[in-house]
Design a protein around this motif. Structure first.
Motif, mmCIF file in Angstrom:
data_model
loop_
_atom_site.group_PDB
_atom_site.id
_atom_site.type_symbol
_atom_site.label_atom_id
_atom_site.label_comp_id
_atom_site.label_asym_id
_atom_site.label_seq_id
_atom_site.Cartn_x
_atom_site.Cartn_y
_atom_site.Cartn_z
ATOM 1 N N ALA A 63 -2.924 8.806 -10.605
ATOM 2 C CA ALA A 63 -3.749 8.523 -9.419
ATOM 3 C C ALA A 63 -5.238 8.629 -9.746
ATOM 4 C CB ALA A 63 -3.381 9.484 -8.293
ATOM 5 N N LYS A 64 -5.586 9.584 -10.639
ATOM 6 C CA LYS A 64 -7.003 9.778 -11.006
ATOM 7 C C LYS A 64 -7.589 8.533 -11.677
ATOM 8 C CE LYS A 64 -7.460 14.788 -11.216
ATOM 9 N NZ LYS A 64 -6.412 15.750 -11.511
ATOM 10 N N LEU A 65 -6.744 7.772 -12.387
ATOM 11 C CA LEU A 65 -7.215 6.538 -13.036
ATOM 12 C C LEU A 65 -7.724 5.531 -11.999
ATOM 13 C CD1 LEU A 65 -4.300 6.005 -15.606
ATOM 14 C CD2 LEU A 65 -6.572 6.923 -16.085
ATOM 15 N N PHE A 66 -7.259 5.671 -10.753
ATOM 16 C CA PHE A 66 -7.655 4.739 -9.693
ATOM 17 C C PHE A 66 -8.539 5.412 -8.640
ATOM 18 C CE2 PHE A 66 -4.087 2.886 -11.786
ATOM 19 C CZ PHE A 66 -4.377 1.521 -11.799
ATOM 20 N N GLY A 67 -9.128 6.563 -9.024
ATOM 21 C CA GLY A 67 -10.129 7.184 -8.157
ATOM 22 C C GLY A 67 -9.595 8.131 -7.104
ATOM 23 N N PHE A 68 -8.297 8.498 -7.183
ATOM 24 C CA PHE A 68 -7.751 9.465 -6.223
ATOM 25 C C PHE A 68 -7.637 10.835 -6.892
ATOM 26 C CE2 PHE A 68 -6.326 5.401 -4.604
ATOM 27 C CZ PHE A 68 -6.455 5.532 -3.231
ATOM 28 N N PRO A 69 -8.041 11.911 -6.210
ATOM 29 C CA PRO A 69 -7.982 13.233 -6.838
ATOM 30 C C PRO A 69 -6.552 13.714 -7.087
ATOM 31 C CG PRO A 69 -8.703 13.414 -4.549
ATOM 32 C CD PRO A 69 -8.658 11.953 -4.874
ATOM 33 N N GLN A 70 -5.601 13.244 -6.280
ATOM 34 C CA GLN A 70 -4.193 13.571 -6.520
ATOM 35 C C GLN A 70 -3.338 12.410 -6.020
ATOM 36 O OE1 GLN A 70 -5.484 16.624 -3.639
ATOM 37 N NE2 GLN A 70 -3.319 17.092 -3.500
ATOM 38 N N ALA A 71 -2.060 12.434 -6.335
ATOM 39 C CA ALA A 71 -1.179 11.353 -5.900
ATOM 40 C C ALA A 71 -1.114 11.323 -4.378
ATOM 41 C CB ALA A 71 0.216 11.550 -6.488
ATOM 42 N N ILE A 72 -0.905 10.116 -3.820
ATOM 43 C CA ILE A 72 -0.774 9.970 -2.369
ATOM 44 C C ILE A 72 0.584 9.354 -2.047
ATOM 45 C CG2 ILE A 72 -3.266 9.778 -2.013
ATOM 46 C CD1 ILE A 72 -2.885 6.745 -1.654
ATOM 47 N N ALA A 73 1.097 9.676 -0.865
ATOM 48 C CA ALA A 73 2.395 9.135 -0.441
ATOM 49 C C ALA A 73 2.255 7.647 -0.142
ATOM 50 C CB ALA A 73 2.887 9.870 0.803
ATOM 51 N N HIS A 74 3.330 6.870 -0.401
ATOM 52 C CA HIS A 74 3.361 5.463 -0.016
ATOM 53 C C HIS A 74 3.203 5.356 1.510
ATOM 54 C CE1 HIS A 74 5.527 5.319 -3.889
ATOM 55 N NE2 HIS A 74 5.375 4.007 -3.902
ATOM 56 N N GLY A 75 2.403 4.417 1.962
ATOM 57 C CA GLY A 75 2.263 4.198 3.400
ATOM 58 C C GLY A 75 3.594 3.884 4.069
ATOM 59 N N LEU A 76 4.418 3.073 3.390
ATOM 60 C CA LEU A 76 5.695 2.705 4.006
ATOM 61 C C LEU A 76 6.711 3.851 3.958
ATOM 62 C CD1 LEU A 76 6.095 -1.056 3.074
ATOM 63 C CD2 LEU A 76 5.757 -0.080 5.345
ATOM 64 N N TRP A 77 6.506 4.846 3.088
ATOM 65 C CA TRP A 77 7.339 6.054 3.172
ATOM 66 C C TRP A 77 6.932 6.851 4.416
ATOM 67 C CZ3 TRP A 77 6.323 11.430 3.019
ATOM 68 C CH2 TRP A 77 7.481 12.237 3.008
ATOM 69 N N ASN A 78 5.612 6.956 4.665
ATOM 70 C CA ASN A 78 5.145 7.648 5.880
ATOM 71 C C ASN A 78 5.723 6.983 7.126
ATOM 72 O OD1 ASN A 78 3.516 9.421 4.393
ATOM 73 N ND2 ASN A 78 1.755 8.055 4.477
ATOM 74 N N LYS A 79 5.693 5.643 7.141
ATOM 75 C CA LYS A 79 6.216 4.935 8.329
ATOM 76 C C LYS A 79 7.727 5.116 8.430
ATOM 77 C CE LYS A 79 6.274 0.663 10.981
ATOM 78 N NZ LYS A 79 5.712 -0.671 11.225
ATOM 79 N N ALA A 80 8.436 4.990 7.302
ATOM 80 C CA ALA A 80 9.897 5.129 7.312
ATOM 81 C C ALA A 80 10.300 6.526 7.783
ATOM 82 C CB ALA A 80 10.470 4.843 5.924
ATOM 83 N N HIS A 81 9.652 7.561 7.226
ATOM 84 C CA HIS A 81 10.007 8.934 7.608
ATOM 85 C C HIS A 81 9.713 9.173 9.091
ATOM 86 C CE1 HIS A 81 10.913 13.136 7.261
ATOM 87 N NE2 HIS A 81 11.064 13.056 5.948
ATOM 88 N N THR A 82 8.632 8.561 9.582
ATOM 89 C CA THR A 82 8.289 8.668 11.008
ATOM 90 C C THR A 82 9.368 8.020 11.874
ATOM 91 O OG1 THR A 82 5.917 8.784 10.575
ATOM 92 C CG2 THR A 82 6.578 7.936 12.735
ATOM 93 N N LEU A 83 9.818 6.815 11.500
ATOM 94 C CA LEU A 83 10.847 6.139 12.291
ATOM 95 C C LEU A 83 12.180 6.891 12.201
ATOM 96 C CD1 LEU A 83 10.094 2.346 11.752
ATOM 97 C CD2 LEU A 83 9.180 3.949 13.428
ATOM 98 N N ALA A 84 12.452 7.481 11.029
ATOM 99 C CA ALA A 84 13.658 8.311 10.887
ATOM 100 C C ALA A 84 13.582 9.505 11.839
ATOM 101 C CB ALA A 84 13.809 8.785 9.441
#
Length: 282
Positions: free
Chosen positions: A202-223
């Motif tokens: 993730a740091k290679l792309f400017g994020f300080p740590q890994a982030i969750a997939h947006g569609l995992w957030n949506k899927a877990h929310t719908l679940a």
């Protein structure tokens, strides 16, 4: 729109090479071409997806599952030499799903993908990645993912159609997004974007740590919403605000069960990760 019909779903490995090699913006118009393919549904793969996303066992497919069936076609479309933007670096702003009929009793679906609606945005340009799923009776499910490509200059006024923050919501549940969920979701979805896999990648792309997939957030929310939502004739729209850094705990706020309502996914210090609403299909 010209449609190219494939005999089998694309193999992902060569498409990842294509994605890795393309880093430049090569134009400012979208191709007038879509891809279609019949895609079989593998019950073991569905079960693995349910487990990672928190869905209960059911004869009806999870509302977000057609995205998984479409992932190879989406990759092929977005890495084609006619596509003007590099896939790595695209930002997923929002996602809308429409479920026309219950997603039950299907062993294969005809999946279609195309891109449309290129518009200027304050940070570049956005387009909609449109996915459809049809069974023998016709259109069953459809989705639009709005994607942002930074650095594209288009003529016209840049607009940012932000969703308002829901107000009449109460905490429904909370869950832990573990450090390895990006890798676990990648295994069931095929989406091995480096920003989700580890802090190092993730740091290679400017994020300080890994982030969750947006569609995992949506899927877990719908679940988590489960019986809260109708099984069909429903449109569920979410906007992704701040990424969920891994690991972390999130809280789901929602309005009362019914044919329409609102949702809000919050993190520590009341960070708003995702806002959304559901309503009958207009």
């Amino acid at each position: 729109m010209e449609w190219n019909t494939l005999g089998t779903p694309p193999s992902l490995l060569p498409l990842y090479w294509r994605a890795a090699l393309k880093r430049k913006i090569t134009g400012d118009t979208l191709p007038e071409q879509g891809l279609r393919c019949r895609v079989p549904i593998n019950p073991k793969a569905v079960a693995a997806y349910r487990k990672v996303c928190g869905f209960a066992d059911s004869p009806i497919l999870p509302a977000t599952y057609p995205h998984i069936l479409a992932f190879g076609l989406q990759m092929q479309l977005l890495t084609d030499k006619t596509f003007p933007f590099p896939l790595l670096g695209l930002i997923h702003l929002s996602n809308r799903i429409r479920i026309h009929r219950p997603l039950g009793g299907v062993s294969e679906l005809t999946i279609g993908v195309h891109a449309q609606n290129l518009k200027p945005h304050p940070k570049g340009a956005t387009f909609d990645l449109v996915t459809t799923a049809e069974d023998s009776l016709g259109l069953l499910w459809e989705a639009e993912s709005r994607m942002l490509c930074r650095g594209v200059k288009l003529p016209g006024d840049a607009t940012d159609d932000a969703q308002p923050t829901p107000t009449h919501v109460n905490e429904l549940t909370r869950w832990h997004a573990p450090a390895d969920i990006g890798r676990r979701y990648a295994r069931v979805s095929g989406d091995y974007n480096p920003i989700h896999l580890s802090a190092l990648s993730a740091k290679l792309f400017g994020f300080p740590q890994a982030i969750a997939h947006g569609l995992w957030n949506k899927a877990h929310t719908l679940a988590a919403l489960g019986e809260h939502l109708p099984a069909a004739n429903i449109e569920i729209t979410v906007a992704f605000r701040k990424p969920v850094r891994l690991p972390s705990e999130v809280r789901l706020m929602a309005s009362a069960a019914g044919s329409s309502g609102e949702l809000l996914l919050k993190g520590s210090a009341d960070i708003e990760h995702m806002v959304g609403k559901w309503q009958p299909i207009a």
